[in-house]
Design a protein around this motif. Structure first.
Motif: not given
Length: 476
Positions: A33-48
């Motif tokens: 679950n943690y790795v899935a959350r990491l991947l999501e954050d990496i993918a959304n980094s430009r928006e942040l």
């Protein structure tokens, strides 16, 4: 400027008694679950980053996987993390890619996985080569394990290795400490780190020491003077072996490359980004980031078009938008932001903490980060980078005044009477007088004594300024 990327893995096989990091022992079921959350954050980094109004270079020339113990993740999980990073960022061919590993986890399959991920550097949390000392704080390895795994890494072509040591562990003596340092030298690794044991309320051993108890072998912890002696002893031994200190806690060999006469610098390129205030972006629990502000007028801001829709969509909290307004209005030089420091908070998408960095705060950071480096700070270069220094010739001021005059000036003029630049000038002068800093022309650096008392030195360069309220931004 290329980014440094930090990825936090907060999982450990066991929690060391001295550890005050945001890591702990969790069920393996939490890893996925943690790795899935990491991947999501990496993918959304430009928006942040757009919401924070920061500049972002998609190129990364250093990646650091830390924790915790990243080497306890499964091979497919590690491969997915690095694949996600390369999909989102342009990783340079010569990038320094480091993974922290606990001795005892470096099996042949894991080493093969690290190679598949493109890892070029491994940092080993050895802490002590004396088995009793390592076991007293919860480390699971033995000296023989470390030596076997260093050999295994080298056979696989991963010779860029760092060894961490801690001065001041329970049961440690001058003789046993000399043994650990000697073993580090004998391994021939190109990099070593030496930390003095931290005593604070954020670790079990620290709390026990503060309370005067005996659990966790606390009554066998050397006193502060002995720990300081161990640190100095390590500095001298490493220097004699050709492993030069370049930062308060870090030492590197400078050696010829395999081809030609060019020298190879083994300093940690990723960590140098922190100390020289280069941009870096962090992902995961308790991951910190610092990015430069977007320069208005140079190009259309990606935020100007998205800000209203982001707010309408609930992506930015009111406090965050206030902080963002302050960044724009005051032309802040940089923005620091951090993820929550607990796994539950991170997984439940609690807000990031956002802190604008003013021009004055940036200079203060340049002092207490730059002075960590043995090469010190170039004051003339720092002066040209900020109008807060305008009109101040620091090298002339230091050279023109005698020690007696410096002491008199420092005691005569109150902190509040200085402009920020004059306050920093006074701090430099007083630290030179106290033997904590040395200067040569416009260059200022810590003395050996100053490195032992570095926190005291850094505190002298902090001034009172109007604080911009820390804001929050909600993760997507």
């Amino acid at each position: 400027m290329p980014l440094g990327l930090y990825i936090s893995v907060p999982f450990c096989r066991t929690k060391c008694s001295y550890c005050n990091f945001a890591s702990d022992v969790f069920s393996k079921s939490a890893y996925e679950n943690y790795v899935a959350r990491l991947l999501e954050d990496i993918a959304n980094s430009r928006e942040l980053v757009s919401e924070l109004r920061c500049a972002l270079d998609d190129t990364a020339d250093s990646i650091y996987l830390g924790g915790g113990t990243p080497s306890i993740l499964e091979a497919p999980q590690l491969l997915r993390i690095f694949a996600a990073v390369r999909e989102r960022f342009a990783v340079t061919p010569e990038a320094e890619i480091t993974v922290e590993c606990a001795p005892g986890t470096l099996t042949p399959p894991l080493i093969e996985t690290l190679l598949q991920c493109g890892v070029s550097r491994v940092s080993l949390g050895v802490q002590s080569f004396v088995d009793q000392e390592a076991q007293s704080v919860g480390r699971l390895h033995k000296r023989s394990t470390v030596l076997e795994e260093i050999g295994r890494l080298r056979e696989a072509g991963l010779g860029n290795i760092n060894i961490d040591l801690i001065a001041g562990l329970p049961h440690q003596t001058a003789e046993s400490w000399a043994f650990s340092v000697s073993e580090t030298i004998a391994t021939g690794v190109p990099h070593g780190s030496v930390y003095m044991l931290e005593v604070d309320e954020d670790s079990r051993l620290g709390r026990e020491l503060i309370a005067g108890g005996a659990r966790y072998h606390a009554h066998f912890v050397p006193d502060d003077d002995a720990t300081a002696d161990f640190y100095q002893q390590a500095c001298e031994m490493l220097a004699s072996a050709g492993i030069a200190q370049y930062e308060i806690s870090n030492f590197a060999r400078v050696a010829p490359r395999s081809s030609g006469d060019e020298l190879q610098n083994n300093e940690s390129r990723h960590n140098l980004k922190y100390w020289t205030r280069q941009p870096y972006l962090g992902f995961g629990v308790d991951a910190h980031s610092m990015l430069e502000e977007f320069v208005w007028g140079r190009a259309p801001s990606p935020v100007q078009a998205e800000r209203s829709s982001a707010a309408a969509g609930g992506h930015g909290s009111h406090r965050f938008m206030q902080a963002a307004d302050a960044i724009e209005a005051d032309h802040r030089q940089a923005v620091r932001f951090a993820t929550p420091d607990s796994l539950d908070a991170y997984m439940n998408r609690k807000p990031y903490t956002v802190t604008p960095v003013s021009a004055q705060a940036a200079i203060e950071e340049s002092f207490f980060l730059g002075l960590r480096l043995n090469r010190g700070i170039d004051l003339e270069r720092l002066r040209t980078e900020s109008t807060l220094w305008e009109g101040h010739d620091f090298s002339r001021a230091i050279n023109a005044a005698g020690k007696t005059a410096l002491a008199a000036q420092a005691s005569r003029v109150s902190r509040q009477e200085f402009t920020p630049a004059a306050t920093w000038e006074s701090a430099i002068q007083q630290c030179v007088y106290d033997g904590l800093l040395e200067q040569e022309g416009a260059n200022v650096r810590l003395t050996a004594r100053g490195r032992l008392l570095s926190n005291e030195v850094f505190a002298r360069f902090l001034t009172e300024e109007t604080k911009v309220g820390t804001g929050h931004v909600n993760p997507r």
